[in-house]
Design an enzyme around this catalytic site. Structure first.
Site, mmCIF file in Angstrom:
data_model
loop_
_atom_site.group_PDB
_atom_site.id
_atom_site.type_symbol
_atom_site.label_atom_id
_atom_site.label_comp_id
_atom_site.label_asym_id
_atom_site.label_seq_id
_atom_site.Cartn_x
_atom_site.Cartn_y
_atom_site.Cartn_z
ATOM 1 N N LYS A 28 0.692 -1.247 -0.125
ATOM 2 C CA LYS A 28 0.052 0.026 -0.011
ATOM 3 C C LYS A 28 0.838 1.183 0.091
ATOM 4 O O LYS A 28 1.913 1.225 0.606
ATOM 5 C CB LYS A 28 -0.971 0.108 1.153
ATOM 6 C CG LYS A 28 -1.683 1.422 1.251
ATOM 7 C CD LYS A 28 -2.606 1.331 2.432
ATOM 8 C CE LYS A 28 -3.380 2.875 2.514
ATOM 9 N NZ LYS A 28 -4.517 2.838 3.679
ATOM 10 N N GLU A 80 -9.566 11.378 12.276
ATOM 11 C CA GLU A 80 -8.666 9.826 12.473
ATOM 12 C C GLU A 80 -7.792 10.212 13.601
ATOM 13 O O GLU A 80 -6.842 11.088 13.978
ATOM 14 C CB GLU A 80 -7.939 9.758 11.391
ATOM 15 C CG GLU A 80 -6.876 8.607 11.410
ATOM 16 C CD GLU A 80 -6.415 7.954 10.125
ATOM 17 O OE1 GLU A 80 -5.888 6.859 10.164
ATOM 18 O OE2 GLU A 80 -6.518 8.615 9.146
#
Length: 256
Positions: A28, A80
């Protein structure tokens, strides 16, 4: 308004990352872009901060001015939580996997279900959770991680998010130590981090500075809360630079 880099270059950058994932251990990488805005009217920092807070009351709203004349205000409303610590207890709320919301309630619910059912987004999210679990496990006597993420929403997007809770072996560990162990997570960098970071520096035509960093507070006992610097930008009197990143995995479609 001006995109940095232009759309075609950004799409090409995503395609390069996808190609590297087929031939290397890269699982990723988060590729970011910016938009530069010019305004004839002055931006009101106070009004902007209030609106960010009002539109995203569950998030982490921040504003920092180190030298407002030269550097402007760095501002954002992040969904977040990197890490929070309260005595022996720690919390993290990683966010990865995103789909736009719809003004139509039926379509909006369908979008949420599409995101939750997406193998690509579930995989992207799992990469983040695994990395955080690997880093926190040695520090904790117990660690609670749900098997599946939850859906959370902001005004404009749906996210996959996981609420992680743990009990530290050493309750005196400082929240700074926890933040420096976890940062940067695959939610803003990639996996493995050194390779992702190298590719990000090659492909992004700007310096991130505080974007994708972390901001928060701590007290004298080492407790505190640190959010991930996303949904953010640098605001001057008549101009602004806003940042956005996308988590890229092998199944990502560059034009999406």
């Amino acid at each position: 308004a001006r995109l940095v880099p232009p759309q075609v270059d950004y799409v090409n950058g995503v395609a390069k990352l996808v190609a590297r994932m087929k031939t290397t251990e890269l699982e990723k990488a988060v590729l970011a872009r910016a938009i530069d805005l010019q305004s004839t009217e002055k931006f009101s920092v106070v009004e902007l901060f209030y609106r960010l807070f009002h539109n995203n009351p569950e998030g982490y709203t921040f504003a920092l001015a180190q030298d407002p004349q030269k550097l402007g205000w760095f501002m954002g409303a992040s969904p977040e939580l990197l890490v929070a610590k309260q005595n022996q207890y720690i919390f993290s709320n990683p966010v990865a996997g995103t789909l736009a919301r719809s003004a139509d309630p039926v379509e909006d619910q369908a979008q949420a279900e599409r995101l939750f059912a997406s193998a690509k987004d579930q995989h992207e999210h799992a990469v983040v959770i695994e990395a955080i679990a690997d880093q926190l496990s040695p520090l904790c006597q117990s660690l609670s991680i749900p098997k599946l993420p939850s859906l959370i929403k902001t005004q404009t997007v749906w996210h996959l998010a996981t609420q992680i809770k743990g009990t530290l072996k050493d309750p005196d560990m400082h929240v700074f130590d926890l933040a420096s162990i976890l940062h940067p997570t695959p939610a803003v960098c990639g996996q493995p981090a050194p390779l992702a970071r190298q590719l990000i520096s090659e492909l992004e035509p700007f310096k991130r500075n505080l974007f994708a960093g972390t901001m928060g507070w701590s007290d004298v006992r080492g407790n505190g809360a640190w959010a991930v610097n996303v949904r953010c930008g640098r605001i001057f009197e008549h101009s602004a630079r806003l940042y956005a990143g996308a988590g890229i995995v092998e199944a990502s479609q560059p034009t999406s």
